[in-house]
Design a protein around this motif. Structure first.
Motif, PDB file in Angstrom:
ATOM      1  N   GLY A   1      -5.723  15.503 -27.054  1.00 38.70           N
ATOM      2  CA  GLY A   1      -4.683  14.575 -26.626  1.00 38.70           C
ATOM      3  C   GLY A   1      -3.342  15.217 -26.357  1.00 38.70           C
ATOM      4  O   GLY A   1      -2.517  14.658 -25.638  1.00 38.70           O
ATOM      5  N   VAL A   2      -3.102  16.391 -26.942  1.00 38.36           N
ATOM      6  CA  VAL A   2      -1.820  17.066 -26.738  1.00 38.36           C
ATOM      7  C   VAL A   2      -1.954  18.263 -25.801  1.00 38.36           C
ATOM      8  O   VAL A   2      -1.010  19.034 -25.642  1.00 38.36           O
ATOM      9  CB  VAL A   2      -1.209  17.517 -28.083  1.00 38.36           C
ATOM     10  CG1 VAL A   2      -0.859  16.314 -28.932  1.00 38.36           C
ATOM     11  CG2 VAL A   2      -2.166  18.436 -28.843  1.00 38.36           C
TER      12      VAL A   2
ATOM     13  N   HIS B   1      -3.801   8.851 -28.959  1.00 41.15           N
ATOM     14  CA  HIS B   1      -3.692  10.266 -29.292  1.00 41.15           C
ATOM     15  C   HIS B   1      -4.566  10.605 -30.496  1.00 41.15           C
ATOM     16  O   HIS B   1      -5.271  11.624 -30.514  1.00 41.15           O
ATOM     17  CB  HIS B   1      -2.231  10.622 -29.597  1.00 41.15           C
ATOM     18  CG  HIS B   1      -1.467  11.084 -28.400  1.00 41.15           C
ATOM     19  ND1 HIS B   1      -1.698  12.293 -27.787  1.00 41.15           N
ATOM     20  CD2 HIS B   1      -0.471  10.501 -27.700  1.00 41.15           C
ATOM     21  CE1 HIS B   1      -0.870  12.437 -26.759  1.00 41.15           C
ATOM     22  NE2 HIS B   1      -0.116  11.362 -26.690  1.00 41.15           N
TER      23      HIS B   1
ATOM     24  N   HIS C   1      -0.970  13.011 -22.078  1.00 45.97           N
ATOM     25  CA  HIS C   1       0.460  13.220 -22.312  1.00 45.97           C
ATOM     26  C   HIS C   1       1.303  12.542 -21.238  1.00 45.97           C
ATOM     27  O   HIS C   1       2.438  12.115 -21.499  1.00 45.97           O
ATOM     28  CB  HIS C   1       0.783  14.718 -22.374  1.00 45.97           C
ATOM     29  CG  HIS C   1       0.717  15.424 -21.053  1.00 45.97           C
ATOM     30  ND1 HIS C   1       1.819  15.618 -20.249  1.00 45.97           N
ATOM     31  CD2 HIS C   1      -0.328  15.960 -20.381  1.00 45.97           C
ATOM     32  CE1 HIS C   1       1.461  16.257 -19.162  1.00 45.97           C
ATOM     33  NE2 HIS C   1       0.163  16.476 -19.208  1.00 45.97           N
TER      34      HIS C   1
ATOM     35  N   TYR D   1       1.652   8.937 -22.233  1.00 45.72           N
ATOM     36  CA  TYR D   1       2.568   8.834 -23.368  1.00 45.72           C
ATOM     37  C   TYR D   1       4.023   8.897 -22.890  1.00 45.72           C
ATOM     38  O   TYR D   1       4.872   8.114 -23.326  1.00 45.72           O
ATOM     39  CB  TYR D   1       2.286   9.959 -24.363  1.00 45.72           C
ATOM     40  CG  TYR D   1       3.075   9.846 -25.643  1.00 45.72           C
ATOM     41  CD1 TYR D   1       2.605   9.069 -26.699  1.00 45.72           C
ATOM     42  CD2 TYR D   1       4.285  10.505 -25.802  1.00 45.72           C
ATOM     43  CE1 TYR D   1       3.327   8.962 -27.874  1.00 45.72           C
ATOM     44  CE2 TYR D   1       5.012  10.402 -26.964  1.00 45.72           C
ATOM     45  CZ  TYR D   1       4.526   9.625 -27.997  1.00 45.72           C
ATOM     46  OH  TYR D   1       5.246   9.509 -29.160  1.00 45.72           O
TER      47      TYR D   1
END
Length: 337
Positions: free
Chosen positions: A313-314, A306, A321, A324
Motif C-alpha cells: 500500500g505504500v 492501506h 498512494h 490517499y
C-alpha cells in the motif's frame, strides 16, 4: 428526488472511463498526464458546462460532477479540480470577454484555470486578507494564497481579494510580475491587474459564495470517486491475495473491515449525490452535510485500505498512494465547513 443518472450522464461516465483506460499514463514534464487531459478535451468532456456559442454542450454542474467522479475513481493524473475551481465559476461569473477568451481554451485543454480560495489558516476564506488597492488606474493585489489546486499547471488563477467595501475576484496570470509561486502557494506583492480582470460581483459576497459552492461541490464529487476507486482496488487485492492457502477476503476480520469501507463509500456517495442534485436543481445544496461525512469517513476508510494492502500500500509504483493523496486533499477542504 431521483438520483438515478440519466442517459446523458451515463454516457459521460462511460466515455470518461473508456478514455481513461485507453489514454492514461504517468505525469509528463508539465506535472500531469497531458495526453489524457487533451484526449478528454478532444472528446468534448472538458466543455460539458460551456454554452453552445462557445463550443460547449450547455450542460451543468451535475454532468461535470459525473466526470469528476470518474476521474477520481481512476486517480487520474490530470488537473481535474480546475473544472470546479476554475471553469464553472468563470462561466457563471465571467464577463462576456473573459468567457470568450478563456472558456474555449479550457475546453481543448490549452488553458488550466484554478482558484486561490484558501489563505494561511483560513480555508475557503470569506474575508480575504489579500487586498486589492486601486492605484494609477489599476488594481494592485497583495497577499498570500495557499493550497491552490493544480497551481503548477495553471495558466490563470481566480484570486479573491478584499476591496474597500466588498470582495472581488480577479483573473491573475501566475507568471505576472510580483507573483511568486512555491508548490501550491502563491504570494502576490503589488501584482497589477486591470478592471477587465475583475469578475462580475453581483450582491456583496455573492461571487465568492458562488466560487466556494462550485469548488466544494466539485471537490466532493472528485473525492467520492477516489474513495470508490480505492474500495475497488482493495477489494480486488484481498480477493486475489492468499494467506494460509486462502484468499484474504475469506477471513472474517478482513471481510468486516472491507464492509466498513463499503459503508463509508456509499454514505459519502449518497451525501455527495444529494448535494450535487440539489445544486443543479437550484436548491440549497447543503454541502456542509456532504463535507462532514467525507471528512469524517473517507480518511478512516483509506487507512483501512492501506492496512488491508499491507506493505504494498505504500509502494509508489502501486496506485493506492494516489487515492490517499486525493482523499486527504479533499478532506482538508471539507474540514472548513
Amino acid at each position: 428526488m431521483d438520483f438515478t443518472l440519466d442517459e446523458t450522464q451515463r454516457d459521460i461516465a462511460g466515455l470518461a472511463a473508456d478514455i481513461v483506460r485507453r489514454e492514461a499514463g504517468p505525469p509528463g514534464e508539465g506535472g500531469y498526464d497531458e495526453q489524457l487531459w487533451r484526449a478528454l478535451g478532444k472528446a468534448g468532456l472538458l466543455s460539458l458546462a460551456l454554452p453552445p456559442d462557445l463550443g460547449g454542450d450547455g450542460l451543468g454542474v451535475a454532468e461535470v460532477a459525473v466526470l469528476l467522479a470518474e476521474l477520481g475513481r481512476a486517480a487520474a493524473a490530470v488537473p481535474a479540480l480546475s473544472l470546479a475551481f476554475g471553469a464553472l465559476p468563470l462561466d457563471f461569473l465571467g464577463t462576456s470577454d473573459q468567457r470568450a477568451a478563456l472558456l474555449p481554451a479550457i475546453a481543448t485543454g490549452d488553458a488550466v484555470v484554478t482558484a486561490a480560495a484558501h489563505e494561511p489558516s483560513a480555508p475557503l476564506v470569506v474575508h480575504p486578507s489579500t487586498r486589492a488597492v486601486a492605484r494609477a488606474g489599476v488594481w494592485e493585489l497583495t497577499g498570500v494564497k495557499t493550497a491552490i489546486p493544480h497551481l503548477a499547471q495553471a495558466t490563470h488563477v481566480l484570486v479573491p481579494a478584499s476591496l474597500s467595501s466588498q470582495t472581488g475576484i480577479f483573473v491573475v496570470d501566475p507568471k505576472a510580475a510580483g507573483v511568486t509561486v512555491a508548490g501550491n502557494t502563491m504570494r502576490l506583492d503589488g501584482v497589477a491587474v486591470g478592471e477587465a480582470d475583475l469578475l462580475r460581483g453581483g450582491e456583496p459576497g455573492e461571487a465568492l459564495a458562488t466560487l466556494h459552492t462550485y469548488a466544494l461541490a466539485g471537490a466532493l464529487a472528485f473525492g467520492d470517486g477516489a474513495l470508490a476507486g480505492a474500495l475497488a482496488l482493495t477489494t480486488e487485492h484481498i480477493g486475489g491475495r492468499e494467506q494460509f492457502g486462502k484468499p484474504l477476503a475469506t477471513f472474517q476480520a478482513v471481510a468486516q473491515q472491507i464492509a466498513d469501507v463499503y459503508i463509508a463509500s456509499r454514505t459519502v456517495h449518497l451525501a455527495t449525490l444529494s448535494s450535487v442534485w440539489r445544486l443543479s436543481a437550484g436548491l440549497d445544496p447543503e454541502l456542509d452535510i456532504a463535507a462532514y461525512w467525507f471528512a469524517e469517513e473517507a480518511p478512516k476508510a483509506l487507512a483501512i485500505c492501506h492496512h488491508l494492502h499491507g506493505g504494498i500500500g505504500v509502494d509508489i509504483t502501486y496506485p493506492l498512494h494516489r487515492y490517499y493523496a486525493l482523499v486527504e486533499e479533499v478532506s482538508r477542504l471539507c474540514t472548513s465547513n
